[in-house]
Scaffold this active site. Structure first.
Site, PDB file in Angstrom:
ATOM      1  N   ASN A 122       0.911  -1.325   0.027  1.00  0.00           N
ATOM      2  CA  ASN A 122      -0.011  -0.017  -0.038  1.00  0.00           C
ATOM      3  C   ASN A 122       0.991   1.185  -0.048  1.00  0.00           C
ATOM      4  O   ASN A 122       1.696   1.740   1.078  1.00  0.00           O
ATOM      5  CB  ASN A 122      -0.974  -0.144   1.275  1.00  0.00           C
ATOM      6  N   TRP A 123       0.836   1.832  -1.086  1.00  0.00           N
ATOM      7  CA  TRP A 123       1.965   2.941  -1.473  1.00  0.00           C
ATOM      8  C   TRP A 123       1.299   4.358  -0.632  1.00  0.00           C
ATOM      9  O   TRP A 123       2.160   5.288  -0.548  1.00  0.00           O
ATOM     10  CB  TRP A 123       2.158   3.186  -2.675  1.00  0.00           C
ATOM     11  N   LYS A 124       0.068   4.243  -0.281  1.00  0.00           N
ATOM     12  CA  LYS A 124      -0.455   5.591   0.375  1.00  0.00           C
ATOM     13  C   LYS A 124      -0.170   6.740  -0.697  1.00  0.00           C
ATOM     14  O   LYS A 124      -0.157   6.577  -1.811  1.00  0.00           O
ATOM     15  CB  LYS A 124       0.087   5.618   1.761  1.00  0.00           C
ATOM     16  N   HIS A 154      -9.706   1.647   4.898  1.00  0.00           N
ATOM     17  CA  HIS A 154      -8.303   1.795   5.869  1.00  0.00           C
ATOM     18  C   HIS A 154      -8.499   2.547   6.697  1.00  0.00           C
ATOM     19  O   HIS A 154      -9.140   3.658   6.656  1.00  0.00           O
ATOM     20  CB  HIS A 154      -7.180   2.284   4.539  1.00  0.00           C
ATOM     21  N   GLU A 202      -6.660   4.927   8.032  1.00  0.00           N
ATOM     22  CA  GLU A 202      -6.290   6.484   7.609  1.00  0.00           C
ATOM     23  C   GLU A 202      -7.552   6.937   7.102  1.00  0.00           C
ATOM     24  O   GLU A 202      -7.754   8.027   7.340  1.00  0.00           O
ATOM     25  CB  GLU A 202      -5.171   6.487   6.828  1.00  0.00           C
ATOM     26  N   GLU A 225      -5.588  -4.834  10.086  1.00  0.00           N
ATOM     27  CA  GLU A 225      -4.542  -3.848  10.571  1.00  0.00           C
ATOM     28  C   GLU A 225      -4.938  -3.093  11.814  1.00  0.00           C
ATOM     29  O   GLU A 225      -5.498  -2.163  12.066  1.00  0.00           O
ATOM     30  CB  GLU A 225      -4.533  -2.910   9.368  1.00  0.00           C
ATOM     31  N   GLY A 251       2.609   2.167  10.900  1.00  0.00           N
ATOM     32  CA  GLY A 251       3.510   3.065  10.795  1.00  0.00           C
ATOM     33  C   GLY A 251       4.125   3.528  11.938  1.00  0.00           C
ATOM     34  O   GLY A 251       4.963   4.425  12.257  1.00  0.00           O
ATOM     35  N   SER A 274       3.167  -2.467  10.159  1.00  0.00           N
ATOM     36  CA  SER A 274       4.818  -2.495  10.414  1.00  0.00           C
ATOM     37  C   SER A 274       5.263  -3.566   9.971  1.00  0.00           C
ATOM     38  O   SER A 274       6.134  -4.265  10.547  1.00  0.00           O
ATOM     39  CB  SER A 274       5.178  -2.114  11.886  1.00  0.00           C
ATOM     40  N   GLY A 298       2.824  -1.215   4.205  1.00  0.00           N
ATOM     41  CA  GLY A 298       2.950   0.064   3.836  1.00  0.00           C
ATOM     42  C   GLY A 298       4.232   0.688   3.443  1.00  0.00           C
ATOM     43  O   GLY A 298       4.809   0.642   2.526  1.00  0.00           O
ATOM     44  N   GLY A 299       4.919   1.137   4.544  1.00  0.00           N
ATOM     45  CA  GLY A 299       6.364   1.874   4.300  1.00  0.00           C
ATOM     46  C   GLY A 299       7.294   1.047   3.696  1.00  0.00           C
ATOM     47  O   GLY A 299       8.134   1.411   2.919  1.00  0.00           O
TER      48      GLY A 299
HETATM   49  P1  PGA Z   1       2.722   0.114   7.531  1.00  0.00           P
HETATM   50  O1  PGA Z   1       1.387   0.511   6.861  1.00  0.00           O
HETATM   51  O2  PGA Z   1       3.430  -1.022   7.000  1.00  0.00           O
HETATM   52  O3  PGA Z   1       3.601   1.538   7.165  1.00  0.00           O
HETATM   53  O4  PGA Z   1       2.719   0.094   9.069  1.00  0.00           O
HETATM   54  C1  PGA Z   1       0.464  -0.275   6.633  1.00  0.00           C
HETATM   55  C2  PGA Z   1      -0.775  -0.110   6.125  1.00  0.00           C
HETATM   56  O5  PGA Z   1      -1.064   1.122   6.545  1.00  0.00           O
HETATM   57  O6  PGA Z   1      -1.583  -0.560   5.221  1.00  0.00           O
END
Ligand code: PGA
Length: 262
Positions: A8-10, A94, A96, A173, A179, A219, A240-241
């Protein structure tokens, strides 16, 4: 069930960066039994599709859609538009989106239904905050996030989906792990996934419920992916990251290789 490794590149990687990521990423990092997915910004879908071609081994998705197919919704994109640009998957709900943009469980369910109508696979994200976990409310919160999605699921026809398309995926999640560098223990992830699996079986029936992959996110990186994927209830990871760099994402894909989830 194949193991899914999703990135997930956000709000990272526009079309030019998407090209350069895909030029540097080697899908060979993923062995047999591993399916790769990338959730890219909507503006990068067409660029990614052009680079990947029609049948490439990497699935492509967007990170959000509106629940209507078209209309006066300035700034939004529909599932149909995402599909037309080359996406086969869409994240919905998600954390966020829920926390920063106020999306509700009911809106998430409408979005999941819209994604299915467009012939794509919705990946419904659920998860509790630390406060909710500490208060012993994980099942109430995650169950409440799943309920409207599963209630509308049976009433929503799946549009003309591509071959091998799945009707639904869930991503567990925990909000406190996203994050933050904090990851759920394998035991905690296993327990939450088992709860979700039981809810899927209760709503969809055991056979259909068993076909829905449940991914863990929060994470995940190359060094901890394997221990999470070794949990039998974990069918894949949403990253994500650590998905932003092609080498790091390839490291997670190879950590997942050779592992068959139940
Ligand atoms: P993260 O994000 O791996 O940076 O914790 C995961 C996500 O929000 O899908």
């Amino acid at each position: 069930m194949e193991t899914i490794v999703a990135g997930n590149w956000k709000m990272h990687h526009g079309p030019a960066e998407t090209h350069s990521f895909l030029d540097r990423f080697t899908a060979e990092a993923a062995g047999d039994g591993v399916r790769l997915l990338l959730f890219v910004p909507a503006l990068s879908v067409a660029a990614a599709r052009a680079r990947l071609g029609a049948g490439a081994g990497i699935g492509l998705g967007v990170q959000n859609v509106h629940w209507e197919a078209a209309g006066a919704f300035t700034g939004e994109i529909s599932a149909e538009m995402a599909r037309g640009a080359g996406a086969d998957f869409a994240l919905v709900g998600h954390s966020e989106r829920r926390q920063l943009f106020g999306e509700t469980d009911a809106e998430t369910a409408r979005k999941a239904a819209a994604v299915r109508r467009a012939g794509m696979t919705p990946v419904v994200c659920v998860g509790e905050t630390l406060e909710e976990r500490v208060a012993g409310r994980l099942q109430e919160v995650v169950g409440g996030q799943l309920r409207p999605v599963l209630e509308t699921y049976g009433r929503t026809p799946h549009g003309a989906a591509g071959a091998g398309s799945l009707p639904l995926m869930i991503a567990y999640e925990p909000v406190w792990a996203i994050g933050t560098g904090r990851t759920a223990t394998p035991e905690d992830a296993g327990a939450a996934h088992a709860f979700i699996r039981a809810r899927l079986a209760g709503s969809l029936g055991a056979a259909r419920g068993a076909c829905v992959p449940i991914l863990y996110g929060g994470s995940v990186h190359a060094a901890n992916a394997r221990e999470l994927l070794d949990v039998p209830e974990v069918n894949g990871v949403l990253v994500g990251g650590a998905s932003l760099d092609p080498g790091s994402f390839a490291g997670i894909a190879s950590a997942a290789s050779g592992r068959e989830s139940s």
